[in-house]
Design a protein around this motif. Sequence first.
Motif, PDB file in Angstrom:
ATOM      1  N   GLY A  96       4.157   8.376  -1.775  1.00  0.00           N
ATOM      2  CA  GLY A  96       4.252   7.517  -2.936  1.00  0.00           C
ATOM      3  C   GLY A  96       5.147   6.310  -2.733  1.00  0.00           C
ATOM      4  O   GLY A  96       5.086   5.371  -3.496  1.00  0.00           O
ATOM      5  N   ALA A  97       6.013   6.321  -1.720  1.00  0.00           N
ATOM      6  CA  ALA A  97       6.892   5.175  -1.472  1.00  0.00           C
ATOM      7  C   ALA A  97       6.108   4.094  -0.732  1.00  0.00           C
ATOM      8  O   ALA A  97       5.310   4.407   0.148  1.00  0.00           O
ATOM      9  N   PRO A  98       6.299   2.813  -1.097  1.00  0.00           N
ATOM     10  CA  PRO A  98       5.563   1.760  -0.401  1.00  0.00           C
ATOM     11  C   PRO A  98       6.035   1.611   1.041  1.00  0.00           C
ATOM     12  O   PRO A  98       7.215   1.761   1.339  1.00  0.00           O
ATOM     13  N   LYS A  99       5.084   1.346   1.937  1.00  0.00           N
ATOM     14  CA  LYS A  99       5.399   1.138   3.344  1.00  0.00           C
ATOM     15  C   LYS A  99       5.764  -0.319   3.552  1.00  0.00           C
ATOM     16  O   LYS A  99       5.270  -1.194   2.862  1.00  0.00           O
ATOM     17  N   GLY A 100       6.590  -0.545   4.534  1.00  0.00           N
ATOM     18  CA  GLY A 100       6.887  -1.910   4.908  1.00  0.00           C
ATOM     19  C   GLY A 100       5.717  -2.498   5.672  1.00  0.00           C
ATOM     20  O   GLY A 100       4.903  -1.778   6.283  1.00  0.00           O
ATOM     21  N   LEU A 101       5.602  -3.804   5.647  1.00  0.00           N
ATOM     22  CA  LEU A 101       4.519  -4.488   6.341  1.00  0.00           C
ATOM     23  C   LEU A 101       4.557  -4.201   7.837  1.00  0.00           C
ATOM     24  O   LEU A 101       3.520  -3.982   8.461  1.00  0.00           O
ATOM     25  N   MET A 114       0.860  -1.187   0.000  1.00  0.00           N
ATOM     26  CA  MET A 114       0.000   0.000   0.000  1.00  0.00           C
ATOM     27  C   MET A 114       0.895   1.235   0.000  1.00  0.00           C
ATOM     28  O   MET A 114       1.740   1.383   0.884  1.00  0.00           O
ATOM     29  N   PRO A 115       0.736   2.113  -0.942  1.00  0.00           N
ATOM     30  CA  PRO A 115       1.601   3.292  -1.027  1.00  0.00           C
ATOM     31  C   PRO A 115       1.370   4.264   0.125  1.00  0.00           C
ATOM     32  O   PRO A 115       0.256   4.437   0.594  1.00  0.00           O
ATOM     33  N   ALA A 116       2.443   4.875   0.563  1.00  0.00           N
ATOM     34  CA  ALA A 116       2.355   5.886   1.612  1.00  0.00           C
ATOM     35  C   ALA A 116       1.932   7.214   0.990  1.00  0.00           C
ATOM     36  O   ALA A 116       1.785   7.324  -0.219  1.00  0.00           O
ATOM     37  N   GLN A 117       1.799   8.236   1.818  1.00  0.00           N
ATOM     38  CA  GLN A 117       1.396   9.557   1.342  1.00  0.00           C
ATOM     39  C   GLN A 117       2.372  10.080   0.282  1.00  0.00           C
ATOM     40  O   GLN A 117       1.976  10.661  -0.695  1.00  0.00           O
TER      41      GLN A 117
END
Length: 63
Positions: free
Chosen positions: A6-11, A1-4
């Motif tokens: 645009g970088a993907p967050k880690g689980l 799920m992309p963060a605010q």
Amino acid sequence: MPAQGGAPKGLLQQMEELMAALNADLSQLDADLQHSADRTPPAAPVTPGGLAYESERRADRSF
């Protein structure tokens, strides 16, 4: 799920955020319940072996 940004967050980060939100919700629920318990008059004591609910007093039940 992309963060605010645009970088993907880690689980792990997603789980930490969900747990923080859940903890906040549970804390609010606890506060609400404590507040409502403070305003509720005490219930009549139930004697051991007594009937706690009106539905238990029905004569048509057999056991």
